[in-house]
Design an enzyme around this catalytic site. Structure first.
Site, PDB file in Angstrom:
ATOM      1  N   SER A 117       0.728  -1.189  -0.108  1.00  0.00           N
ATOM      2  CA  SER A 117       0.083  -0.040   0.080  1.00  0.00           C
ATOM      3  C   SER A 117       0.928   1.214  -0.145  1.00  0.00           C
ATOM      4  O   SER A 117       2.019   1.184   0.345  1.00  0.00           O
ATOM      5  CB  SER A 117      -0.940   0.082   1.212  1.00  0.00           C
ATOM      6  OG  SER A 117      -1.573   1.228   1.242  1.00  0.00           O
ATOM      7  N   TYR A 174      -2.264  -0.749  10.419  1.00  0.00           N
ATOM      8  CA  TYR A 174      -2.443  -0.831   8.887  1.00  0.00           C
ATOM      9  C   TYR A 174      -1.060  -0.336   8.318  1.00  0.00           C
ATOM     10  O   TYR A 174      -0.311  -1.036   7.406  1.00  0.00           O
ATOM     11  CB  TYR A 174      -3.437  -0.113   8.284  1.00  0.00           C
ATOM     12  CG  TYR A 174      -3.594  -0.219   7.001  1.00  0.00           C
ATOM     13  CD1 TYR A 174      -4.511  -1.440   6.480  1.00  0.00           C
ATOM     14  CD2 TYR A 174      -3.374   0.497   5.862  1.00  0.00           C
ATOM     15  CE1 TYR A 174      -4.664  -1.589   5.070  1.00  0.00           C
ATOM     16  CE2 TYR A 174      -3.298   0.139   4.486  1.00  0.00           C
ATOM     17  CZ  TYR A 174      -4.262  -1.051   4.003  1.00  0.00           C
ATOM     18  OH  TYR A 174      -4.102  -1.115   2.783  1.00  0.00           O
TER      19      TYR A 174
END
Length: 251
Positions: free
Chosen positions: A143, A156
């Site tokens: 990501s 995350y």
């Protein structure tokens, strides 16, 4: 894309980016194992592939469960005799975004279990099979949050930075063996995770688009294109890299 007849596992393929990746591989002639924690979703995607493209099998797997990932790899090899490509796509976000001091232990544990440990399980077990074969390819979905700070999202961010690091470390270890390992780092892309983020505040959509130079979100199909390209025989000299698809946000 040179992926015809390759045996491919895509985790988290029941929806979103994983769905698009699985179908894009199938469109280019690959045999796709559609894996998801939700078997009904996996079956639906697999049926669509069989109807429109070619061969596919649905397999339920929770990537945070080592035995289920082991069964996933074994099932693919039993069915097709080998494993050419693993795409570690399955991922989750926190239930509640919060500053680090207020972050819940549940969100930390859940996100790390899927996004980081799940990728390790997939890589370890796939590499055991690929080492025996003498070839293979792994693409990890990281990501933009694995390249730069992400506010109120410590688990995350940590998990995706870890995916980038694990990709590079494993790629270095296996470069001599005919196995390539790369990562894709999507920016804000139309998906369930983006919907979850947009729901956190009324002005979030406008706020995000202001920081994306292209002033739009990525599409799942655009991420799928990059993944299939990295897994194809067109990129034989690429390993240990992170390809960023973020509309210029990281700039």
């Amino acid at each position: 894309m040179k992926v015809k007849d390759k045996v491919v596992i895509v985790t988290g393929a029941g929806s979103g980016i994983g769905n698009a990746i699985a179908k894009h591989f199938a469109y280019h002639g690959a045999k796709v194992i559609v894996s998801d924690i939700n078997l009904e979703k996996a079956k639906k995607v697999s049926e669509e592939i069989v109807t429109n493209f070619g061969e596919s099998l649905p397999i339920k797997a929770d990537v945070a469960n080592y035995e289920e990932v082991k069964n996933l790899i074994q099932h693919a090899v039993t069915a097709y005799g080998q494993l050419d490509v693993l795409v570690n796509n399955a991922g989750v976000g926190p239930k509640q975004m919060a500053k680090t001091a207020e972050y819940t232990l549940e969100d930390w544990d859940d996100v790390i279990a899927v996004n980081q440990t799940g990728v390790f399980y997939g890589m370890q077990l796939a590499l055991q099979q690929m080492t025996q074969q003498g070839f293979g390819n792994i693409v990890n979905i990281a990501s933009l949050a694995g390249l730069k700070a992400s506010l109120n999202n410590i688990s995350y961010t940590a998990s995706k930075f870890a995916v980038v690091g694990m990709t590079k470390s494993a790629a270095l270890e296996y470069a001599k063996t005919g196995i390539r390992i790369n990562a894709v780092c999507p920016g804000y892309t139309e998906s369930a995770l983006l919907d979850q983020l947009l729901a956190t505040r009324p002005d979030m959509d406008a706020r995000l688009k202001r920081i994306i130079p292209m002033q739009r979100y990525g599409e799942a199909s655009e991420i799928a294109e990059a993944v299939v390209w990295l897994a194809s025989d067109s990129t034989k000299f690429i390993t240990g890299q992170t390809i960023t698809l973020d509309g210029g946000t990281s700039l």
